[in-house]
Design an enzyme around this catalytic site. Structure first.
Site, mmCIF file in Angstrom:
data_model
loop_
_atom_site.group_PDB
_atom_site.id
_atom_site.type_symbol
_atom_site.label_atom_id
_atom_site.label_comp_id
_atom_site.label_asym_id
_atom_site.label_seq_id
_atom_site.Cartn_x
_atom_site.Cartn_y
_atom_site.Cartn_z
ATOM 1 N N GLN A 117 43.324 -1.859 33.576
ATOM 2 C CA GLN A 117 42.029 -2.445 33.940
ATOM 3 C C GLN A 117 41.764 -3.718 33.158
ATOM 4 O O GLN A 117 41.872 -4.811 33.697
ATOM 5 C CB GLN A 117 40.908 -1.442 33.730
ATOM 6 C CG GLN A 117 39.563 -1.903 34.283
ATOM 7 C CD GLN A 117 38.581 -0.751 34.440
ATOM 8 O OE1 GLN A 117 38.950 0.417 34.395
ATOM 9 N NE2 GLN A 117 37.325 -1.081 34.636
ATOM 10 N N ASP A 118 41.381 -3.613 31.891
ATOM 11 C CA ASP A 118 41.242 -4.803 31.067
ATOM 12 C C ASP A 118 41.781 -4.497 29.675
ATOM 13 O O ASP A 118 42.044 -3.341 29.341
ATOM 14 C CB ASP A 118 39.802 -5.319 31.025
ATOM 15 C CG ASP A 118 38.817 -4.315 30.443
ATOM 16 O OD1 ASP A 118 39.206 -3.147 30.247
ATOM 17 O OD2 ASP A 118 37.664 -4.696 30.197
#
Length: 315
Positions: free
Chosen positions: A157-158
């Site tokens: 995701q991040d």
């Protein structure tokens, strides 16, 4: 017939002799006189336009001559002007230390207006906040895994938002940094399938990347201490485009999509690639990730398609 007026009477013509003018000559003379009389009036009006040449004298539309004429007059405004702010590949690669092997997949995107805005916003954030990972590590995944070497794609995701954690690879942390809970669950799933592998002493996954595992977050940067803070910048659009081009140029890849975010962000064609889905490795996920069978399934598919399996050890 009367002769010409005395002022016009030819010299030496005896009086009483009449001068006869042929009809054809008189008509021609009258026409010339009328044309001469009309010309000054037309020329002096100043509002009349020069006559348009006949169609045979004008270049047909779509011909080189017509294009040249249009360009010369500046009448063609339909072609879009190039984006003056788009970075060149050399400038982009130098700024982020991007491997040249990814040029064909990345260059078409960085030339687009949205990418220019994305990079400008990223640079602005770097001036006002602590951004992770370091600039030279944002595209570290390009230096560790060339497109032609990719076997497995793992979508995150991040980046981790803690100090010293993120270094450009999804789920990976630098050596010497404590192993995060999500990565601990990933290691547990690997050892459940391959119990003879030694327990990892660190959480750096560079060895996986060098063996053909692309570890790619959909958002490439984050503000320290604020998860998801850089999602609005637009990194996901760039990442999706790169993954799509990779899917089109590299057949028979294995995709590991963990959690709803990864499964929505990436949609490879299951007829062309092996697509594996499972819950996210976070301890908060409903299904325990330790039971994820993806690592064995990926290797089985690689062997089935004539390639060497991945060594899932980290040393």
């Amino acid at each position: 017939m009367e002769g010409p007026p005395p002022s016009k009477r030819p010299c030496g013509l005896p009086p009483g002799v009449r001068l006869v003018v042929p009809a054809a000559a008189a008509s021609a003379s009258n026409a010339a006189t009328a044309a001469a009389a009309a010309a000054p009036a037309g020329a002096g009006a100043g509002a009349s336009k020069p006559a348009r040449p006949p169609a045979a004298a004008r270049p047909a539309k779509g011909t080189p001559a017509a294009s040249a004429a249009t360009t010369a007059t500046g009448a063609d405004a339909s072609a879009p002007a190039p984006d003056p702010g788009a970075p060149t590949w050399d400038a982009f690669a130098a700024e982020f230390d991007v491997a040249p092997s990814w040029r064909a997949l990345l260059e078409p995107e960085i030339a687009k207006p949205y990418a220019r805005l994305l990079l400008a916003e990223y640079r602005g954030r770097c001036l006002t906040e602590e951004v992770l990972p370091a600039r030279e590590d944002v595209f570290a995944w390009t230096r560790l895994t060339a497109p032609e070497d990719v076997k497995v794609v793992i979508i995150g995701q991040d980046p981790y938002h803690g100090p010293g954690q993120a270094h450009g690879l999804a789920f990976s942390v630098r050596r010497g940094v404590p192993i995060p809970p999500s990565l601990a669950n990933i290691f547990a799933a690997v050892r459940a399938t391959y119990p003879t592998l030694p327990a990892p002493a660190h959480g750096c996954l560079e060895a996986w990347a060098r063996r053909g595992v692309l570890l790619l977050n959909t958002t490439l940067t984050v503000r320290r201490g604020v998860p998801g803070s850089h999602a609005p910048l637009g990194w996901a659009r760039l990442v999706r485009a790169v993954v799509q081009r990779l899917c089109e140029t590299r057949p028979k890849l294995v995709f590991m999509l963990w959690g709803a975010h990864a499964q929505k962000a990436c949609a490879p064609d299951p007829r062309r690639h092996k697509v594996l889905t499972f819950s996210h490795p976070s301890p908060l996920a409903r299904t325990p990730f330790r039971t994820c069978p993806h690592f064995g399934e990926a290797n089985a598919y690689l062997v089935q398609t004539g390639r060497a399996p991945v060594d899932w050890s980290v040393d």
